[in-house]
Every structure is written in C-alpha cells, then in structure tokens.
Scaffold this motif. Sequence first.
Motif, PDB file in Angstrom:
ATOM      1  N   ASP A 100       0.839  -1.193   0.000  1.00 33.28           N
ATOM      2  CA  ASP A 100       0.000   0.000   0.000  1.00 33.28           C
ATOM      3  C   ASP A 100       0.876   1.246   0.000  1.00 33.28           C
ATOM      4  O   ASP A 100       1.614   1.479   0.960  1.00 33.28           O
ATOM      5  CB  ASP A 100      -0.900   0.000   1.238  1.00 33.28           C
ATOM      6  CG  ASP A 100      -2.020   1.027   1.138  1.00 33.28           C
ATOM      7  OD1 ASP A 100      -1.815   2.055   0.466  1.00 33.28           O
ATOM      8  OD2 ASP A 100      -3.083   0.807   1.728  1.00 33.28           O
ATOM      9  N   PRO A 101       0.815   2.060  -1.069  1.00 29.98           N
ATOM     10  CA  PRO A 101       1.678   3.244  -1.130  1.00 29.98           C
ATOM     11  C   PRO A 101       1.434   4.229   0.001  1.00 29.98           C
ATOM     12  O   PRO A 101       2.319   5.005   0.349  1.00 29.98           O
ATOM     13  CB  PRO A 101       1.335   3.862  -2.492  1.00 29.98           C
ATOM     14  CG  PRO A 101      -0.013   3.315  -2.846  1.00 29.98           C
ATOM     15  CD  PRO A 101      -0.059   1.939  -2.253  1.00 29.98           C
ATOM     16  N   PRO A 106       1.013  -6.013  -5.081  1.00 26.34           N
ATOM     17  CA  PRO A 106       1.087  -4.633  -5.575  1.00 26.34           C
ATOM     18  C   PRO A 106      -0.251  -4.022  -5.946  1.00 26.34           C
ATOM     19  O   PRO A 106      -0.337  -2.811  -6.142  1.00 26.34           O
ATOM     20  CB  PRO A 106       1.986  -4.758  -6.812  1.00 26.34           C
ATOM     21  CG  PRO A 106       1.786  -6.163  -7.282  1.00 26.34           C
ATOM     22  CD  PRO A 106       1.606  -6.974  -6.028  1.00 26.34           C
ATOM     23  N   GLN A 125       0.737   4.010  -6.425  1.00 26.08           N
ATOM     24  CA  GLN A 125       1.422   2.748  -6.718  1.00 26.08           C
ATOM     25  C   GLN A 125       2.305   2.876  -7.947  1.00 26.08           C
ATOM     26  O   GLN A 125       3.386   2.294  -8.006  1.00 26.08           O
ATOM     27  CB  GLN A 125       0.381   1.637  -6.906  1.00 26.08           C
ATOM     28  CG  GLN A 125       0.932   0.228  -6.776  1.00 26.08           C
ATOM     29  CD  GLN A 125       1.424  -0.097  -5.386  1.00 26.08           C
ATOM     30  OE1 GLN A 125       2.284   0.596  -4.845  1.00 26.08           O
ATOM     31  NE2 GLN A 125       0.903  -1.149  -4.798  1.00 26.08           N
TER      32      GLN A 125
END
Length: 279
Positions: free
Chosen positions: A98-99, A182, A162
């Motif tokens: 998780d960005p 991702p 992301q």
Amino acid sequence: MSGPLLKVDNLRVSFPSPDGPTEVVKGVSFAMGRERLGIVGESGSGKSLTGRAILRLIRPPGRVTADRIAFDGTELTGLSGRKMRAIRGARISMVMQDPKFSLNPVMTMGDQIAEALTVHGARMSRAKLRSRVLEMLEKVRINDPERVMQMYPHEVSGGMGQRVMIAMMLIPEPDLLIADEPTSALDVSVEAQVMDLINDLIVQNGMGLILISHDLDLVARYCDHVLVMNAGEVVESFDAVNMAAAQHPYTKGLLAAAPRMNETREFLPVLDRSAWEGT
C-alpha cells in the motif's frame, strides 16, 4: 550470467512466543533466473515474510536463517549491512502493498523518486536528475509528470501512488523486482493497468520478478512459474500454464474457492484442511 539469478535454500523465519521460538517460514527453497515467479497463498502463509527475508528486512526479535540466499552468485546471508544496502534497492527492489504506508508523507513525489537514485551513489546534475525522474514517470504512464513531481502522497489516488512506487523501485534499473501484493489496495479497474505496467517494464528491461499474491488468477496471467505456500511451507510448484493440473489438495482448494464472473454460487467452497494437514 551463469547459474540462477536468485537461489534460496532452506529459508526459515521465526519469532519468539511464550512457548519458545515459533517458525512462520519453514524451509523454503527455490531458484529462479530472469523470469516471473509467483508466490501464492492465503494471508499468513508466509509469502510476504519470504520476500522480506530475502532482502534482510526482518527486524529483531524476528530471526532469519538459511543454508543459502545467493543473488547473482553473491551470498547475501553473510554480507555486512553496508554491502547489503548496496544491493537492496539498487539491484533488488521491492514494491510494498500500500503506497499510503510506503511513501514519505512530507516529501514530494519527484524528490522521493530522485532519492532512490542518489541514495545509491548516483552522481548527476540537478537538471539530469530531474530529467531522469520525468522520464521514469512517463514510463509508468503518468499523465502530466511535471505536475505529479510536485505533489505529495496525500494528493494522489491509490493507483497513481502505486505507479510512483513502481517508478521509484525501477529507476535504479534493478535486476530483480519483488512485488508484494502490488494491487491489493487498488480498484479492480486499476489492477489490470498496474499489472500490465509492471509486466511490460519487466519484459522490456530483462528483469526477474517475484510476484507475491493471494490471487491465483493474477499469478497465472502474469507469471511463468508458481510456488504455493501454506502455513510457512512450499506445498507445490509448477509452471503457471499448468495451474489447472495442480495436485496438492490445498492448491485445489484455493482454485475451487476462487469466485468466477460467469457463475452464480450461494456459497464459496471452504478449504478442507484435513485433506492435507497431518500428512
């Protein structure tokens, strides 16, 4: 390059508990070249810990042991912290789930991508560095990269965040990318775009990929080979094109439990652990 890009023998990860050390990764072994390897399993199966252990990202009190973790002929287990940092990020990069939790909230996107180069000793003018960052943002298909460079993580969507993470991990031109779930924080409509992007960049740059996922269909679509993990162990491995021919009851159970768009079921099948536990 002769030999595998990455070879892992008898990797084990344990954590302390009231009853003594508890192993959560139990003797994982595999070898891969510049190919796309998928590691699949339920949450808690040990797949993410396997990826982190390869990069020596398991902190105490966690304990990692292995007979061998060799990358491009270099044994990683005995490297000093300084030498390991020279490989981590530069030659092996990892995209986290998780960005929101991976990007620095007080740095602009452009500065964070640039830092991925400078922290590994890249020496170039500010103009050249900026040009490289813009080029990388264009490669990950971000519209208006000039504007995105100046933005902060809270100002972008999950999908764009992301893409920035992918740009950050790929700008040093690594040999191996580890992608840990991702697309787990993304909408289904964005998931395919991000995975197509990762796949295209992997193929174009001749890199290796370890895709960690709970989604068997995703792994079958984007990987060459698959490792199936359950309770910290690799229970089965096969070529992705042969997924339907999986033999282990756990893999069969995962395949049967996956929902399908073209069918209606009142209940999804439940994994029958008695079919393999204790055998």
